[in-house]
Design a protein around this motif. Sequence first.
Motif, PDB file in Angstrom:
ATOM      1  N   ILE A 132       8.032   2.340   4.122  1.00 39.05           N
ATOM      2  CA  ILE A 132       9.409   1.852   4.202  1.00 39.05           C
ATOM      3  C   ILE A 132       9.347   0.350   4.419  1.00 39.05           C
ATOM      4  O   ILE A 132       8.737  -0.123   5.382  1.00 39.05           O
ATOM      5  N   ASN A 133       9.969  -0.402   3.524  1.00 39.57           N
ATOM      6  CA  ASN A 133       9.997  -1.861   3.632  1.00 39.57           C
ATOM      7  C   ASN A 133      11.449  -2.327   3.539  1.00 39.57           C
ATOM      8  O   ASN A 133      12.055  -2.295   2.475  1.00 39.57           O
ATOM      9  N   LEU A 134      12.001  -2.736   4.675  1.00 41.12           N
ATOM     10  CA  LEU A 134      13.370  -3.247   4.730  1.00 41.12           C
ATOM     11  C   LEU A 134      13.388  -4.719   5.147  1.00 41.12           C
ATOM     12  O   LEU A 134      14.370  -5.201   5.699  1.00 41.12           O
ATOM     13  N   ASN A 165      11.535   0.461  -0.909  1.00 37.12           N
ATOM     14  CA  ASN A 165      11.422  -0.984  -0.752  1.00 37.12           C
ATOM     15  C   ASN A 165      12.794  -1.605  -1.002  1.00 37.12           C
ATOM     16  O   ASN A 165      13.245  -1.694  -2.141  1.00 37.12           O
ATOM     17  N   LEU A 166      13.456  -2.011   0.082  1.00 43.12           N
ATOM     18  CA  LEU A 166      14.797  -2.596  -0.008  1.00 43.12           C
ATOM     19  C   LEU A 166      14.816  -3.970   0.653  1.00 43.12           C
ATOM     20  O   LEU A 166      15.630  -4.248   1.528  1.00 43.12           O
ATOM     21  N   LYS A 167      13.924  -4.846   0.232  1.00 45.59           N
ATOM     22  CA  LYS A 167      13.879  -6.196   0.778  1.00 45.59           C
ATOM     23  C   LYS A 167      15.203  -6.916   0.520  1.00 45.59           C
ATOM     24  O   LYS A 167      15.829  -6.745  -0.517  1.00 45.59           O
ATOM     25  N   PHE A 211      23.069   7.830  -7.609  1.00 46.90           N
ATOM     26  CA  PHE A 211      21.636   8.081  -7.784  1.00 46.90           C
ATOM     27  C   PHE A 211      21.310   9.577  -7.667  1.00 46.90           C
ATOM     28  O   PHE A 211      20.736  10.013  -6.675  1.00 46.90           O
ATOM     29  N   PRO A 212      21.644  10.372  -8.650  1.00 43.86           N
ATOM     30  CA  PRO A 212      21.341  11.811  -8.585  1.00 43.86           C
ATOM     31  C   PRO A 212      19.931  12.106  -9.092  1.00 43.86           C
ATOM     32  O   PRO A 212      19.739  12.914 -10.012  1.00 43.86           O
ATOM     33  N   CYS A 213      18.942  11.460  -8.503  1.00 44.08           N
ATOM     34  CA  CYS A 213      17.572  11.517  -9.038  1.00 44.08           C
ATOM     35  C   CYS A 213      16.676  12.312  -8.088  1.00 44.08           C
ATOM     36  O   CYS A 213      16.148  11.775  -7.114  1.00 44.08           O
ATOM     37  N   PHE A 214      16.492  13.581  -8.388  1.00 44.07           N
ATOM     38  CA  PHE A 214      15.736  14.471  -7.504  1.00 44.07           C
ATOM     39  C   PHE A 214      14.236  14.171  -7.499  1.00 44.07           C
ATOM     40  O   PHE A 214      13.545  14.497  -6.550  1.00 44.07           O
ATOM     41  N   ASP A 215      13.722  13.580  -8.583  1.00 41.81           N
ATOM     42  CA  ASP A 215      12.283  13.345  -8.717  1.00 41.81           C
ATOM     43  C   ASP A 215      11.861  11.945  -8.306  1.00 41.81           C
ATOM     44  O   ASP A 215      10.694  11.579  -8.465  1.00 41.81           O
ATOM     45  N   LEU A 216      12.773  11.141  -7.777  1.00 43.94           N
ATOM     46  CA  LEU A 216      12.479   9.742  -7.484  1.00 43.94           C
ATOM     47  C   LEU A 216      11.350   9.620  -6.463  1.00 43.94           C
ATOM     48  O   LEU A 216      11.424  10.150  -5.360  1.00 43.94           O
ATOM     49  N   ARG A 217      10.282   8.892  -6.840  1.00 41.52           N
ATOM     50  CA  ARG A 217       9.127   8.663  -5.978  1.00 41.52           C
ATOM     51  C   ARG A 217       9.061   7.208  -5.505  1.00 41.52           C
ATOM     52  O   ARG A 217       8.607   6.940  -4.398  1.00 41.52           O
ATOM     53  N   TYR A 218       9.518   6.296  -6.346  1.00 43.02           N
ATOM     54  CA  TYR A 218       9.406   4.869  -6.031  1.00 43.02           C
ATOM     55  C   TYR A 218      10.768   4.229  -6.252  1.00 43.02           C
ATOM     56  O   TYR A 218      11.292   4.213  -7.363  1.00 43.02           O
ATOM     57  N   PHE A 219      11.349   3.718  -5.173  1.00 46.45           N
ATOM     58  CA  PHE A 219      12.657   3.073  -5.239  1.00 46.45           C
ATOM     59  C   PHE A 219      12.527   1.675  -4.669  1.00 46.45           C
ATOM     60  O   PHE A 219      12.421   1.482  -3.459  1.00 46.45           O
ATOM     61  N   HIS A 220      12.503   0.690  -5.563  1.00 46.09           N
ATOM     62  CA  HIS A 220      12.330  -0.719  -5.211  1.00 46.09           C
ATOM     63  C   HIS A 220      13.582  -1.438  -5.686  1.00 46.09           C
ATOM     64  O   HIS A 220      13.840  -1.532  -6.881  1.00 46.09           O
ATOM     65  N   LEU A 266       4.734   9.057   7.375  1.00 47.31           N
ATOM     66  CA  LEU A 266       4.934   7.616   7.239  1.00 47.31           C
ATOM     67  C   LEU A 266       3.675   6.865   7.664  1.00 47.31           C
ATOM     68  O   LEU A 266       3.097   7.145   8.714  1.00 47.31           O
ATOM     69  N   GLU A 267       3.250   5.891   6.834  1.00 49.68           N
ATOM     70  CA  GLU A 267       2.046   5.115   7.106  1.00 49.68           C
ATOM     71  C   GLU A 267       2.351   3.655   7.428  1.00 49.68           C
ATOM     72  O   GLU A 267       1.680   3.043   8.254  1.00 49.68           O
ATOM     73  N   ILE A 268       3.358   3.096   6.752  1.00 46.04           N
ATOM     74  CA  ILE A 268       3.649   1.676   6.894  1.00 46.04           C
ATOM     75  C   ILE A 268       5.155   1.486   7.066  1.00 46.04           C
ATOM     76  O   ILE A 268       5.949   1.994   6.278  1.00 46.04           O
ATOM     77  N   LEU A 269       5.536   0.734   8.105  1.00 41.66           N
ATOM     78  CA  LEU A 269       6.936   0.417   8.366  1.00 41.66           C
ATOM     79  C   LEU A 269       7.071  -1.088   8.512  1.00 41.66           C
ATOM     80  O   LEU A 269       6.507  -1.692   9.426  1.00 41.66           O
ATOM     81  N   ILE A 270       7.823  -1.714   7.605  1.00 41.56           N
ATOM     82  CA  ILE A 270       7.989  -3.164   7.607  1.00 41.56           C
ATOM     83  C   ILE A 270       9.461  -3.497   7.811  1.00 41.56           C
ATOM     84  O   ILE A 270      10.301  -3.224   6.958  1.00 41.56           O
ATOM     85  N   LEU A 271       9.751  -4.107   8.964  1.00 44.24           N
ATOM     86  CA  LEU A 271      11.122  -4.501   9.312  1.00 44.24           C
ATOM     87  C   LEU A 271      11.194  -6.005   9.576  1.00 44.24           C
ATOM     88  O   LEU A 271      12.124  -6.484  10.223  1.00 44.24           O
ATOM     89  N   LYS A 272      10.256  -6.735   9.080  1.00 49.10           N
ATOM     90  CA  LYS A 272      10.167  -8.180   9.268  1.00 49.10           C
ATOM     91  C   LYS A 272      11.469  -8.874   8.870  1.00 49.10           C
ATOM     92  O   LYS A 272      12.036  -8.610   7.807  1.00 49.10           O
ATOM     93  N   GLY A 273      11.960  -9.746   9.755  1.00 46.38           N
ATOM     94  CA  GLY A 273      13.142 -10.534   9.420  1.00 46.38           C
ATOM     95  C   GLY A 273      14.457  -9.796   9.569  1.00 46.38           C
ATOM     96  O   GLY A 273      15.504 -10.353   9.222  1.00 46.38           O
TER      97      GLY A 273
END
Length: 323
Positions: A214-216, A192-194, A161-170, A234-241
């Motif tokens: 961050i959503n893991l 977002n790495l659910k 992943f040599p993507c310097f401009d990456l803003r959204y990684f789902h 950071l505004e939202i951190l989701i580590l549910k489950g």
Amino acid sequence: MTVQSVLKVSYDKLDHTCQEIFLDIACFFRRKHKDFVSRILGSYAMMGIKVLNDRCLLTISENKLDMHDLVQQMGQEIVRQECLKEPGNRSRLWDPDDVVRVLTRNMGTQAIEGLVVQSSLASQISTNSFTKMNRLRLLKVYYSGFLLRAFVENLPQDLDFPCFDLRYFHFKGYPLESLPTNFHAKNLVELNLKHSNIKQLWQGNEILDNLKVINLSYSTNLVEISDFSRVTNLEILILKGCESLESFPAIKGDMSKLREIDLSSTGIEELPSSIRHLKALQHLDFSYCKSLRSLSESICNLSSLETLILDECSETFYHHDFI
């Protein structure tokens, strides 16, 4: 003059920034929440959305963005016209036929800024599928829930992943135990790495001051998360489950934007006393944390806290903290 021609006139009158925002929404974000889209697309997105709404190229209902089918078709056709013969030379790819052609022939180029990959195409992703897409801003890889196991097993373990401009990684079902060593997160806004296989989020000292979400969730192998002192906005951190996660890092530095933490159904045993520094925290969820032994008294210093959820925590926890 056709309807499409009339719509194209309205598009042509937009400035370049509004045109880019319109194309992103037409290709990727129709019927998505306005706040989510604005966050991903950046500082000019809110104004651009207002302009598009005023020009009747976009509607807003219940805070979700939508547009007429013909308007969306017009936007998608503009992208197709960028290069009719080679989809790898277009700025945005969402059509499964175009995506599979680019992935199977390794035809991705730096022209691609946005890409959506469906689960059925997982077997076509190779180690170097994204290597030439070094201007990629938006990447979404998703699956239907019942295909999760096949999806993960059919992915290579050394994605590049040599993507310097990456803003959204789902990337649902992300197969690696950590982010690639050449993963550039400087411009990342949402991760977002659910349902991933990730064990540790990242290493290093890079300041990630653009990262807001961050959503893991349901990453059951996650055992460690680094301190968030370098994720200052950071505004939202989701580590549910994340049931293997037993500890939460000490809060260091200024975390004045963090307003939501979801630790439900994790193996968390206690929070550090430094939790008191999260003055903006509004929502904290510990539901179904069966290993939770106690809450630090510092939680009383969370002046902005509106919701604290403790449903189905351990009996030991209730005995020590509330009786």
